[in-house]
Design a protein around this motif. Structure first.
Motif, mmCIF file in Angstrom:
data_model
loop_
_atom_site.group_PDB
_atom_site.id
_atom_site.type_symbol
_atom_site.label_atom_id
_atom_site.label_comp_id
_atom_site.label_asym_id
_atom_site.label_seq_id
_atom_site.Cartn_x
_atom_site.Cartn_y
_atom_site.Cartn_z
ATOM 1 N N ARG A 289 0.825 -1.211 0.000
ATOM 2 C CA ARG A 289 0.000 0.000 0.000
ATOM 3 C C ARG A 289 0.863 1.266 0.000
ATOM 4 N N LEU A 290 2.018 1.212 0.646
ATOM 5 C CA LEU A 290 2.864 2.407 0.749
ATOM 6 C C LEU A 290 3.551 2.749 -0.561
ATOM 7 N N ASN A 291 3.774 1.742 -1.420
ATOM 8 C CA ASN A 291 4.430 2.005 -2.710
ATOM 9 C C ASN A 291 3.953 0.965 -3.712
ATOM 10 N N SER A 292 2.721 1.148 -4.181
ATOM 11 C CA SER A 292 2.123 0.155 -5.079
ATOM 12 C C SER A 292 2.788 0.141 -6.449
ATOM 13 N N GLY A 293 3.497 1.226 -6.787
ATOM 14 C CA GLY A 293 4.155 1.261 -8.094
ATOM 15 C C GLY A 293 5.362 0.352 -8.183
ATOM 16 N N ARG A 294 5.957 0.002 -7.041
ATOM 17 C CA ARG A 294 7.127 -0.883 -7.037
ATOM 18 C C ARG A 294 6.849 -2.025 -6.061
#
Length: 523
Positions: A289-294
């Motif tokens: 959730r904190l960095n869904s792009g990576r």
């Protein structure tokens, strides 16, 4: 003065000190030491009872079951801090909001999902109070109905597993059941586990959720002005994008719930091991959730964790064996690779949680809540020892055994006493002060330990809702807007307290609601 009279005075004074606001752990331990000292002077109290105290503390320190408490707390606090509840609430509001009473239904559904994910009442009530209450008031919901819905949904974590209450209650009920059997001359006693209570609490918990949702529907039908629908022309995703958003919000928490509860009910893991799975899973979910792009590393960790659980259910992965077949060696090699994937994903998730500042908050909250629970447990052990030293258990046994109606009459009296104590005392205080005193007597009368544990858990759940000191009411009062009065909150929770009493009566009338699933799952 008779020693038995001292036991009653000791219990009464403890209640008075607790109502006066003294810290629970120090009240229990200090009150016990005070009466033990007086008893040695004037009541022939045997000081050798106190010599068992160090062994009891050591027993708590080495109790594998209680390790699940901090692990489930980590799981709950991590999910709350990583905004999973916020995303669930927004999505459910869009899913049900266009129905009259839909926002109330959304609160009940999210409360059930958060209960099965966290089991922490305070975090759930505060989160939904901050997010859902302003929206419900802005949409024209009756303040009392909105407050009651949020408070009641937040307490579902007390009965729906994995529940901290069921973990603590399971340990107490297990000890009481063994004591009851030894008193009956059974020197090879059977045991009841936390897993039994988890299985037993599932159906009553879902029944309670269904009753809450039914109440929301009835209120929307009978008094539509109290729960209006969200206008259909408001913006938001539609079509396939909306379906994707719903699945993205629902699937990860549900997978985590299935992994934790499924591993327990499937016999793959003990509650403590499942709690560790939940803690790691919540960390991975927070990292995603904190960095869904990576999210590649976190996804690898999540799928590896699921793979380990699946592999454990089919392959014997023990290394301490004389002979390991080829299939076993292959399974161990695959498990090692999967564990490496879990370590990789967990490491990345930890770094993201640390960089965002969440990790420190989670660690502090976990340490604070865990220390509070265990200090109370240690104080309650001393209280229990001194109470037994005065013969208090014999007094309670004679009192309950002499009631008309036998086991039924004793059960009614105990349930009524616990209900009214819940107006003033916390569930932890009741669990470690009252339950160890009355449970052995009730179990000696032939009551089923799982059914008794679930009945007590349902009863303890009401302690969060009953005015004037229900903790759920204080949690919501602390985050509610100024337009919401304390009377709105008190008025709103009364119907939900009555619903809980009805569900308690249903479980009492149909014990299979609590005992059927444990028998099916664990035999």
């Amino acid at each position: 003065m008779a020693a038995e009279t001292f036991s009653l005075l000791m219990f009464g004074s403890a209640c008075i000190f607790l109502l006066a606001g003294f810290p629970v752990a120090f009240t229990l331990a200090g009150n016990a030491l005070l009466f033990a000292g007086i008893g040695m002077l004037v009541a022939d109290f045997d000081a050798t009872f106190l010599s068992a105290y160090p062994q009891r503390i050591f027993g708590i320190m080495t109790n594998d079951v209680l390790i699940a408490v901090p692990l489930f707390i980590v799981m709950g606090v991590m999910l709350e801090r990583s905004k999973v509840a916020e995303e669930l609430l927004d999505t459910m509001a869009m899913l049900f909001g266009r129905l009259r009473g839909g926002l109330g239904i959304s609160v009940s559904v999210v409360g059930a999902l958060m209960a099965a994910s966290t089991g922490i009442v305070g975090a759930t009530v505060v989160t939904m109070g901050l997010l859902a209450l302003p929206t419900m008031l802005r949409r024209g919901y009756d303040p009392a109905l909105a407050c009651g819905s949020i408070c009641a949904a937040g307490t579902l974590g007390q009965i729906i597993p994995p529940s901290i209450v069921l973990v603590l209650l399971g340990d107490v009920i297990s000890a009481a059941y063994q004591t009851a059997q030894l008193n009956q001359g059974i020197f090879a006693p059977e045991s009841v586990s936390v897993a039994d209570l988890f299985a037993g609490g599932l159906i009553p918990g879902l029944l309670l959720v269904g009753v809450y949702i039914l109440y929301q529907i009835l209120m929307a039908w009978l008094r539509p002005e109290t729960s209006p629908a969200v206008p259909r022309d408001e913006g938001g995703p539609v079509g396939g994008a909306f379906v994707v958003m719903v699945l993205n919000a629902l699937i990860p928490p549900i997978v985590l719930i299935v992994a934790v509860l499924g591993s327990i009910l499937g016999g793959i893991a003990t509650p403590t091991e499942a709690a560790a799975v939940g803690a790691v899973g919540s960390l991975l979910l927070a990292g995603q959730r904190l960095n869904s792009g990576r999210g590649a590393a976190v996804l690898v960790g999540a799928f590896s964790l699921i793979g380990v659980l699946v592999l454990t259910s089919f392959v014997d992965l023990r290394l301490a064996r004389d002979t390991i077949p080829v299939a076993g060696l292959a399974g161990i090699a695959v498990a090692a690779l999967l564990c490496a994937g879990v370590v990789w994903g967990t490491t990345v998730a930890l770094m993201r949680a640390h960089e965002s500042g969440i990790l420190g908050d989670v660690a502090r909250s976990t340490a604070r809540i865990t220390s509070m629970v265990f200090v109370i447990v240690i104080g309650a052990q001393l209280f229990s020892l001194v109470f037994r030293g005065f013969g208090g258990d014999d007094v309670v046994h004679e009192l309950l055994s002499g009631l008309p109606g036998g086991a039924f009459g004793a059960m009614v009296v105990v349930m009524t006493m616990m209900f009214f104590l819940g107006f003033f005392l916390d569930f932890i205080e009741i669990t470690f002060v009252v339950v160890p005193i009355v449970a052995p007597v009730l179990l000696t009368m032939g009551l089923d330990p799982v059914w008794l544990g679930i009945m007590m858990a349902l009863n303890l759940q009401t302690s969060f809702l009953t005015p004037p000191f229900g903790f759920s009411l204080f949690y919501l009062r602390g985050v509610a807007p100024a337009s919401v009065t304390t009377m709105h909150i008190y008025k709103g929770v009364i119907p939900f307290v009555l619903m809980q009493i009805v569900c308690l009566g249903l479980v009492a009338w149909f014990p299979a609601l609590a005992t059927w699933l444990p028998k099916v799952v664990f035999g």
